[in-house]
Design an enzyme around this catalytic site. Structure first.
Site, short mmCIF file in Angstrom:
data_model
loop_
_atom_site.label_atom_id
_atom_site.label_comp_id
_atom_site.label_asym_id
_atom_site.label_seq_id
_atom_site.Cartn_x
_atom_site.Cartn_y
_atom_site.Cartn_z
N LYS A 188 65.27 -31.01 88.10
CA LYS A 188 65.27 -32.40 88.58
C LYS A 188 66.67 -32.80 89.06
O LYS A 188 67.65 -32.08 88.83
CB LYS A 188 64.81 -33.32 87.45
CG LYS A 188 63.39 -33.04 86.99
CD LYS A 188 63.05 -33.95 85.82
CE LYS A 188 61.73 -33.60 85.18
NZ LYS A 188 61.45 -34.47 84.02
N TYR B 3 53.01 -36.54 90.12
CA TYR B 3 52.86 -37.24 88.83
C TYR B 3 51.58 -38.06 88.76
O TYR B 3 51.46 -38.96 87.94
CB TYR B 3 54.07 -38.15 88.60
CG TYR B 3 55.34 -37.40 88.24
CD1 TYR B 3 55.38 -36.52 87.17
CD2 TYR B 3 56.49 -37.59 88.98
CE1 TYR B 3 56.55 -35.85 86.84
CE2 TYR B 3 57.68 -36.92 88.66
CZ TYR B 3 57.69 -36.06 87.58
OH TYR B 3 58.84 -35.40 87.26
N ASN C 232 65.67 -35.23 81.35
CA ASN C 232 65.45 -33.99 80.61
C ASN C 232 65.52 -32.73 81.47
O ASN C 232 65.04 -31.68 81.08
CB ASN C 232 64.15 -34.05 79.81
CG ASN C 232 62.91 -34.19 80.67
OD1 ASN C 232 62.96 -34.07 81.89
ND2 ASN C 232 61.79 -34.45 80.02
N HIS D 160 61.14 -29.83 85.00
CA HIS D 160 59.69 -29.99 84.87
C HIS D 160 59.07 -28.61 84.92
O HIS D 160 59.51 -27.75 85.69
CB HIS D 160 59.12 -30.82 86.04
CG HIS D 160 57.63 -30.69 86.14
ND1 HIS D 160 56.79 -31.47 85.38
CD2 HIS D 160 56.84 -29.85 86.84
CE1 HIS D 160 55.53 -31.11 85.64
NE2 HIS D 160 55.54 -30.13 86.52
N GLU E 28 50.40 -27.81 91.41
CA GLU E 28 51.80 -28.10 91.71
C GLU E 28 52.40 -27.10 92.69
O GLU E 28 53.16 -27.47 93.58
CB GLU E 28 52.60 -28.16 90.41
CG GLU E 28 52.20 -29.36 89.57
CD GLU E 28 52.76 -29.36 88.16
OE1 GLU E 28 52.68 -30.42 87.53
OE2 GLU E 28 53.28 -28.32 87.68
#
Length: 152
Positions: free
Chosen positions: A11, A51, A114, A117, A128
Site C-alpha cells: 500500500k 474493496y 498496515n 494487502h 483481485e
C-alpha cells in the site's frame, strides 16, 4: 507440485516508508515466486471494486481514500499454498495482533497503515488478480532452480 496464485499489494504507506524491497524479499525468502509485478496509481473505481465487500461499512471510505492516496506495488505470487503462506507472512490485519517475524508484526503499528494487502481465499485471489492484471501481464512458464530446495 500443485501451485496456486495470490494477489498482494504494498500500500502507499509501504512505498512512502521505503519498505517495498523488504516486503518483496520476505515473500521470496518464503519460497514464493513473482509472476506479476507493477507500480501503479489506483483509480477510485478500481479501489471501490477491490474493496467492494466492505461497501456500506464505516471504514470503506477510508480504505478507498488510503489506497488511492499514492502509488502501490501490485504483485502476483505463486507457490504451494501461496494464499495461506502469504497471509501468514503478512500477519494479522491489526499490527498489534500480528506475530513478530511477520511483515505487520515487525514493520507496522496502526491498523489503518498496515502496509500490505493479501488475498484471503482462492476466490478473492482470482478476483483481485483479474482486477489488477491482464493475462498478458502474468508469466506462465518459468521455474526457479531453488524450488527443489524449498518444496518436496
Amino acid at each position: 507440485m500443485t501451485e496456486e496464485r495470490t494477489f498482494v499489494a504494498v500500500k502507499p504507506d509501504g512505498l512512502e516508508r521505503s519498505l517495498v524491497g523488504e516486503i518483496i524479499h520476505r515473500f521470496e525468502r518464503r519460497g514464493l515466486k513473482l509472476v506479476g509485478l507493477k507500480l501503479m496509481k489506483v483509480p477510485a473505481k478500481l479501489a471501490e471494486d477491490h474493496y467492494g465487500e466492505h461497501k456500506g461499512k464505516p471504514f470503506f471510505a477510508g480504505l478507498v481514500k488510503h489506497i488511492t492516496s499514492g502509488p502501490i506495488v501490485a504483485m502476483v505470487l505463486e507457490g504451494k499454498n501461496a494464499i495461506a503462506l502469504a497471509r501468514h507472512t503478512i500477519g494479522a490485519t491489526n499490527p498489534q495482533d500480528a506475530t513478530p517475524g511477520s511483515i505487520r508484526g515487525d514493520l507496522a503499528v496502526d491498523i489503518g497503515r498496515n502496509l500490505v494487502h493479501g488475498s484471503d481465499s482462492p476466490q478473492s485471489a482470482a478476483r483481485e488478480i483479474s482486477l489488477f492484471f491482464s493475462e498478458q501481464e502474468l508469466l506462465h512458464a518459468y521455474e526457479k532452480c531453488s524450488h527443489k530446495w524449498t518444496w518436496e
